[in-house]
Design a protein around this motif. Structure first.
Motif, PDB file in Angstrom:
ATOM      1  N   LEU A 177      -1.562  -9.086  -2.095  1.00 23.25           N
ATOM      2  CA  LEU A 177      -2.747  -8.150  -2.223  1.00 23.25           C
ATOM      3  C   LEU A 177      -4.058  -8.338  -0.973  1.00 23.25           C
ATOM      4  CD1 LEU A 177      -3.429  -8.121  -6.120  1.00 23.25           C
ATOM      5  CD2 LEU A 177      -2.232  -6.309  -4.715  1.00 23.25           C
ATOM      6  N   ARG A 214      -5.088  -5.613   2.415  1.00 22.22           N
ATOM      7  CA  ARG A 214      -6.415  -5.418   2.077  1.00 22.22           C
ATOM      8  C   ARG A 214      -7.046  -4.611   3.136  1.00 22.22           C
ATOM      9  NH1 ARG A 214      -6.957 -10.319   4.260  1.00 22.22           N
ATOM     10  NH2 ARG A 214      -8.710 -10.637   5.597  1.00 22.22           N
ATOM     11  N   ALA A 257     -10.049  -1.293  -2.655  1.00 20.06           N
ATOM     12  CA  ALA A 257      -9.070  -1.937  -3.687  1.00 20.06           C
ATOM     13  C   ALA A 257      -7.651  -1.799  -3.410  1.00 20.06           C
ATOM     14  CB  ALA A 257      -9.245  -0.945  -4.958  1.00 20.06           C
ATOM     15  N   VAL A 310      -4.029  -2.317  -5.314  1.00 21.16           N
ATOM     16  CA  VAL A 310      -3.443  -2.332  -6.483  1.00 21.16           C
ATOM     17  C   VAL A 310      -2.090  -2.162  -6.658  1.00 21.16           C
ATOM     18  CG1 VAL A 310      -3.603  -1.048  -8.642  1.00 21.16           C
ATOM     19  CG2 VAL A 310      -5.401  -0.991  -7.256  1.00 21.16           C
ATOM     20  N   PRO A 311      -1.390  -3.353  -7.302  1.00 22.72           N
ATOM     21  CA  PRO A 311      -0.065  -3.459  -7.315  1.00 22.72           C
ATOM     22  C   PRO A 311       0.615  -2.373  -8.264  1.00 22.72           C
ATOM     23  CG  PRO A 311      -0.826  -5.003  -8.705  1.00 22.72           C
ATOM     24  CD  PRO A 311      -2.090  -4.528  -8.021  1.00 22.72           C
ATOM     25  N   GLU A 366       0.475   1.889 -11.948  1.00 23.26           N
ATOM     26  CA  GLU A 366      -0.536   1.308 -11.348  1.00 23.26           C
ATOM     27  C   GLU A 366      -0.941  -0.008 -12.089  1.00 23.26           C
ATOM     28  OE1 GLU A 366      -3.665   4.301 -10.440  1.00 23.26           O
ATOM     29  OE2 GLU A 366      -2.264   5.252  -8.906  1.00 23.26           O
ATOM     30  N   GLN A 367      -1.556  -0.826 -11.625  1.00 27.24           N
ATOM     31  CA  GLN A 367      -2.057  -2.112 -12.537  1.00 27.24           C
ATOM     32  C   GLN A 367      -3.522  -2.529 -12.039  1.00 27.24           C
ATOM     33  OE1 GLN A 367      -0.105  -3.220 -15.100  1.00 27.24           O
ATOM     34  NE2 GLN A 367       1.258  -1.724 -14.065  1.00 27.24           N
ATOM     35  N   PRO A 368      -4.400  -1.721 -12.638  1.00 24.79           N
ATOM     36  CA  PRO A 368      -5.656  -2.216 -12.107  1.00 24.79           C
ATOM     37  C   PRO A 368      -6.403  -3.580 -12.416  1.00 24.79           C
ATOM     38  CG  PRO A 368      -5.886  -0.136 -13.771  1.00 24.79           C
ATOM     39  CD  PRO A 368      -4.411  -0.647 -13.398  1.00 24.79           C
ATOM     40  N   ALA A 389      -5.667  -6.664  -9.798  1.00 21.90           N
ATOM     41  CA  ALA A 389      -5.799  -5.868  -8.638  1.00 21.90           C
ATOM     42  C   ALA A 389      -6.991  -6.802  -7.545  1.00 21.90           C
ATOM     43  CB  ALA A 389      -6.287  -4.495  -8.508  1.00 21.90           C
ATOM     44  N   TYR A 422     -10.352  -6.256  -5.407  1.00 20.86           N
ATOM     45  CA  TYR A 422     -11.395  -5.045  -5.272  1.00 20.86           C
ATOM     46  C   TYR A 422     -12.388  -5.997  -4.387  1.00 20.86           C
ATOM     47  CZ  TYR A 422      -9.674  -3.086  -9.266  1.00 20.86           C
ATOM     48  OH  TYR A 422      -8.867  -2.490 -10.472  1.00 20.86           O
ATOM     49  N   LEU A 474     -10.467   3.819  -9.392  1.00 15.64           N
ATOM     50  CA  LEU A 474      -9.476   3.644  -8.256  1.00 15.64           C
ATOM     51  C   LEU A 474      -9.416   5.108  -7.691  1.00 15.64           C
ATOM     52  CD1 LEU A 474      -6.576   1.319 -10.024  1.00 15.64           C
ATOM     53  CD2 LEU A 474      -8.481   0.709  -8.423  1.00 15.64           C
ATOM     54  N   LEU A 532      -1.944   1.049  -2.533  1.00 23.00           N
ATOM     55  CA  LEU A 532      -1.154   0.911  -3.631  1.00 23.00           C
ATOM     56  C   LEU A 532      -0.024  -0.138  -2.830  1.00 23.00           C
ATOM     57  CD1 LEU A 532      -0.691   4.090  -5.687  1.00 23.00           C
ATOM     58  CD2 LEU A 532      -1.893   2.223  -6.302  1.00 23.00           C
TER      59      LEU A 532
END
Length: 161
Positions: free
Chosen positions: A100, A104, A109, A111-112, A118-120, A123, A125, A149, A156
Motif C-alpha cells: 500500500l 501511494r 487513500a 485500498v486493497p 474494496e477493503q477500506p 487501507a 489514508y 473513498l 485500488l
C-alpha cells in the motif's frame, strides 16, 4: 512509514493463540510504523496495549462506525500517512502495508481489493483526507468509509500487485 491505527471493540480482546486478536496485528506491524494508535471509546480495557508502545486515542462517539475511528486517528497522527487496520485481523502481514505504501503516489487513500471487494478497514489514508472527512461528518447523517473513498483520490490495489 505511516502510523498504524486500530479502532477497537470488545472483539479486539478475544484471545486467539494465547493473545488478544489485536495484539497479533500490533506485533506484526509495529516494526514497520512510526507509531501505533489504538482508537477506542474508552481506554480502560485497552490500557494493556500501552505496554507495546501504543498510544490510546478516544474517538468520543457513541456508535461503532469506523468512520469516526479514522477521523480520531487522522486528527492524532504525527505522520503524513495512516494505515487503518481492523482489530480482528490477527494475520495481517507487513507486506500488505509495504505494498500500500509503495502504491501511494498521487493518492489520498490506497485500498486493497480482496476477493473482489474494496477493503477500506485495511487501507492507507493520507492526512489530507481529514478536510473531506470533517465535511462529511457535518453534512452526512450516516458517513462511512466507502462513501469517503469515493470522495478522495483513491487508488485500488489488486491482490496481485
Amino acid at each position: 512509514m505511516p502510523g498504524l491505527t486500530h479502532r477497537y471493540t470488545d472483539k479486539a480482546l478475544f484471545l486467539w493463540r494465547g493473545k488478544p486478536l489485536a495484539a497479533h496485528a500490533v506485533e506484526a506491524l509495529r516494526p514497520e510504523v512510526a507509531e501505533v494508535l489504538v482508537v477506542t471509546k474508552t481506554a480502560g480495557p485497552f490500557e494493556c496495549f500501552r505496554g507495546s508502545g501504543a498510544r490510546i486515542v478516544l474517538d468520543g462517539r457513541p456508535d461503532s462506525n469506523p468512520f469516526w475511528g479514522l477521523l480520531a486517528a487522522l486528527e492524532s497522527i504525527q505522520t503524513p500517512w495512516l494505515f487503518l487496520c481492523p482489530c480482528d485481523a490477527p494475520l495481517v502481514q507487513p507486506s500488505l502495508l509495504r505494498a500500500l505504501f509503495n502504491a501511494r503516489e498521487g493518492s489520498q487513500a490506497v485500498v486493497p481489493i480482496w476477493s473482489g471487494a474494496e477493503q477500506p478497514l485495511a487501507a492507507l489514508y493520507h492526512g489530507n483526507c481529514l478536510a473531506t472527512i470533517l465535511k462529511m461528518a457535518v453534512e452526512d447523517p450516516n458517513p462511512s468509509l466507502k462513501k469517503l473513498l469515493h470522495s478522495v483520490e483513491m487508488r485500488l490495489l489488486s491482490e496481485g500487485e
